[in-house]
Design a protein around this motif. Sequence first.
Motif, PDB file in Angstrom:
ATOM      1  N   ALA A  94       0.982  -1.189  -0.183  1.00  0.00           N
ATOM      2  CA  ALA A  94       0.029   0.200  -0.025  1.00  0.00           C
ATOM      3  C   ALA A  94       0.878   1.373   0.018  1.00  0.00           C
ATOM      4  O   ALA A  94       2.158   1.207   0.405  1.00  0.00           O
ATOM      5  CB  ALA A  94      -0.819   0.083   1.442  1.00  0.00           C
ATOM      6  N   VAL A  95       0.287   2.150  -0.489  1.00  0.00           N
ATOM      7  CA  VAL A  95       1.020   3.648  -0.275  1.00  0.00           C
ATOM      8  C   VAL A  95       0.057   4.552   0.323  1.00  0.00           C
ATOM      9  O   VAL A  95      -1.208   4.590   0.281  1.00  0.00           O
ATOM     10  CB  VAL A  95       0.945   4.442  -1.847  1.00  0.00           C
ATOM     11  CG1 VAL A  95       1.529   5.853  -1.847  1.00  0.00           C
ATOM     12  CG2 VAL A  95       1.979   3.484  -2.712  1.00  0.00           C
ATOM     13  N   VAL A  96       0.669   5.227   1.267  1.00  0.00           N
ATOM     14  CA  VAL A  96       0.120   6.222   2.314  1.00  0.00           C
ATOM     15  C   VAL A  96      -0.142   7.513   1.301  1.00  0.00           C
ATOM     16  O   VAL A  96       0.656   8.126   0.821  1.00  0.00           O
ATOM     17  CB  VAL A  96       1.159   6.607   3.371  1.00  0.00           C
ATOM     18  CG1 VAL A  96       0.392   7.592   4.346  1.00  0.00           C
ATOM     19  CG2 VAL A  96       1.439   5.464   4.379  1.00  0.00           C
ATOM     20  N   THR A  97      -1.437   7.728   1.337  1.00  0.00           N
ATOM     21  CA  THR A  97      -2.134   8.866   0.787  1.00  0.00           C
ATOM     22  C   THR A  97      -1.926  10.279   1.582  1.00  0.00           C
ATOM     23  O   THR A  97      -2.133  11.284   1.261  1.00  0.00           O
ATOM     24  CB  THR A  97      -3.075   8.653  -0.202  1.00  0.00           C
ATOM     25  OG1 THR A  97      -4.119   8.346   0.897  1.00  0.00           O
ATOM     26  CG2 THR A  97      -2.863   7.589  -1.047  1.00  0.00           C
ATOM     27  N   ASP A  98      -2.344  10.011   3.050  1.00  0.00           N
ATOM     28  CA  ASP A  98      -2.799  11.072   4.118  1.00  0.00           C
ATOM     29  C   ASP A  98      -2.632  10.816   5.357  1.00  0.00           C
ATOM     30  O   ASP A  98      -2.650   9.484   5.753  1.00  0.00           O
ATOM     31  CB  ASP A  98      -4.242  11.607   3.619  1.00  0.00           C
ATOM     32  CG  ASP A  98      -4.209  13.033   4.101  1.00  0.00           C
ATOM     33  OD1 ASP A  98      -3.426  13.735   4.651  1.00  0.00           O
ATOM     34  OD2 ASP A  98      -5.551  13.285   4.144  1.00  0.00           O
ATOM     35  N   LEU A  99      -2.427  11.651   6.245  1.00  0.00           N
ATOM     36  CA  LEU A  99      -2.536  11.222   7.638  1.00  0.00           C
ATOM     37  C   LEU A  99      -3.567  11.834   8.425  1.00  0.00           C
ATOM     38  O   LEU A  99      -3.927  12.862   8.269  1.00  0.00           O
ATOM     39  CB  LEU A  99      -0.884  11.820   8.208  1.00  0.00           C
ATOM     40  CG  LEU A  99       0.335  10.953   7.412  1.00  0.00           C
ATOM     41  CD1 LEU A  99       1.494  11.806   8.156  1.00  0.00           C
ATOM     42  CD2 LEU A  99       0.358   9.515   7.823  1.00  0.00           C
ATOM     43  N   ALA A 100      -3.944  11.210   9.454  1.00  0.00           N
ATOM     44  CA  ALA A 100      -5.102  11.796  10.354  1.00  0.00           C
ATOM     45  C   ALA A 100      -4.845  11.215  11.710  1.00  0.00           C
ATOM     46  O   ALA A 100      -4.203  10.203  12.001  1.00  0.00           O
ATOM     47  CB  ALA A 100      -6.302  11.584   9.624  1.00  0.00           C
ATOM     48  N   GLU A 101      -5.906  11.674  12.629  1.00  0.00           N
ATOM     49  CA  GLU A 101      -5.710  11.150  13.834  1.00  0.00           C
ATOM     50  C   GLU A 101      -6.317   9.899  13.922  1.00  0.00           C
ATOM     51  O   GLU A 101      -5.746   8.900  14.775  1.00  0.00           O
ATOM     52  CB  GLU A 101      -6.676  12.082  14.944  1.00  0.00           C
ATOM     53  CG  GLU A 101      -6.038  13.362  15.294  1.00  0.00           C
ATOM     54  CD  GLU A 101      -6.818  14.174  16.179  1.00  0.00           C
ATOM     55  OE1 GLU A 101      -8.023  13.280  16.638  1.00  0.00           O
ATOM     56  OE2 GLU A 101      -6.322  15.350  16.450  1.00  0.00           O
ATOM     57  N   SER A 102      -7.050   9.281  13.117  1.00  0.00           N
ATOM     58  CA  SER A 102      -7.689   7.974  12.881  1.00  0.00           C
ATOM     59  C   SER A 102      -6.556   7.002  12.363  1.00  0.00           C
ATOM     60  O   SER A 102      -6.977   6.037  12.113  1.00  0.00           O
ATOM     61  CB  SER A 102      -9.030   7.904  12.140  1.00  0.00           C
ATOM     62  OG  SER A 102      -8.806   8.538  10.770  1.00  0.00           O
TER      63      SER A 102
END
Length: 461
Positions: free
Chosen positions: A407-415
Amino acid sequence: MKALRDPQNLLSEGLAAIRAQFRVPDDLPPQVRAAAETAAARTPSQHADWTDRAFVTLDPATSTDLDQAFTIERAGEDLLLHYAIADVAWFVADGDPLDVEAWKRGTTTYLPDGKANLYPPALSEKAASLLPGGPRPAVVLTTRVAPDGSVKLEGVVRARIESRAKLAYETVRDDELPAGFAELAARIAAAEERRGAGRVDPPEQEVTRDAGGHFTLRLRPQLPAEERNAALSLATNLAVADALLTAHTGLFRVMPEPDVGAETRLRRTALAFHLDWPEALSLTEFEKTLRAAVPAEAAFMLAIRRAGRGASYVPFREGETPWHAAMAATYAHCTAPLRRLADRYVLQAVLAVANGQPVPEEVQAAFERLPAAMAKAESRDGQIERAVIDLAEVALLANHEGEQFRAVVTDLAESGARIQLTDLPIVARVAAPGVIPGETIRVRLRAADPLRRHLDFERVA
């Protein structure tokens, strides 16, 4: 629901849960159905006789709520598109039970296993639908399409029309369509190219089960007849929008450009699908290179759809030019009144404007109320569509617990980190402290729960 088909009802239990969660109505109230039966008996009395013209409809084979019929004729180098739209306002009066219920619903809500109609079937699939088998009341909009694809509304009239054939995308032959059909579509497409329009027509996702009993997703690109048919509606809606804007009235469909954050996430998604998106190429330009027949590119088209900021409705405001970024034009909706509440009022307005009459006060008043009503309906439909796609994605991974995925990380968030699987059109979240957007990781599927529409991944590398 055009984003997913489930022809074998493989997801029936999950779809039932979605219907319950979003309170999708099973039926219409008895008084509304009774009002529809009464309205269906109305005889058109304010409609010109256009039954000598060879109108046809073109829709999915199983459709019965047919909003549009069309015929085409030549006028020198121009093409005249006569686009007949179901005259819903002939059957539905402001304040009657049909109207009150329609304002509650806003749209016809589609799911893979059925729909919740905006209007009762006695109207939407019978008396008001432009089916063959007898004259039907319609509002006929005539649009002149020049060789360069520019459009101008030539006239609007209430008319009785008779469809000669119910044509289907899946089986239609070129010789069954009005002469000029493909040429008109090509003209509209060329005009879109010059305007820099960035419309995306993603493929349908179709759920099937393989020989091992696992769910799979098949991406079905639009058929050529579908793409060309969309051009007829686009040409008419653009011409109507121009006419209403000139008359300083109307209700318009607007859409902003994708924000910087969305485009950044999409670039990471393209990386996940191994797509070469040159840094100097805009999203609009890159979209034009995508091929729906190539699985990775088709999946990216769906990602673009999910990343959009969404369209909305606005009434005319003095000194403002409503703009639809994907169309690169001023745009209106009027061609689907059986399925969208707003279209009924836009049709009434353009009928008045084109014939030199004042727009009825109740229509002007509706333009102020419709943005909120349509936003509520579209928000509900959007949530349902996302839930259905989530259901399909979870079902796709059912029985794959314990397997690893790239997989590729597309965004970051608290969840957690938002990831795009590189080999499947699936987006999920995973706890992955320390990762950065754009990073490639490996994850293991711990659980896939279709009823909860939940995927549980853990990072392994």
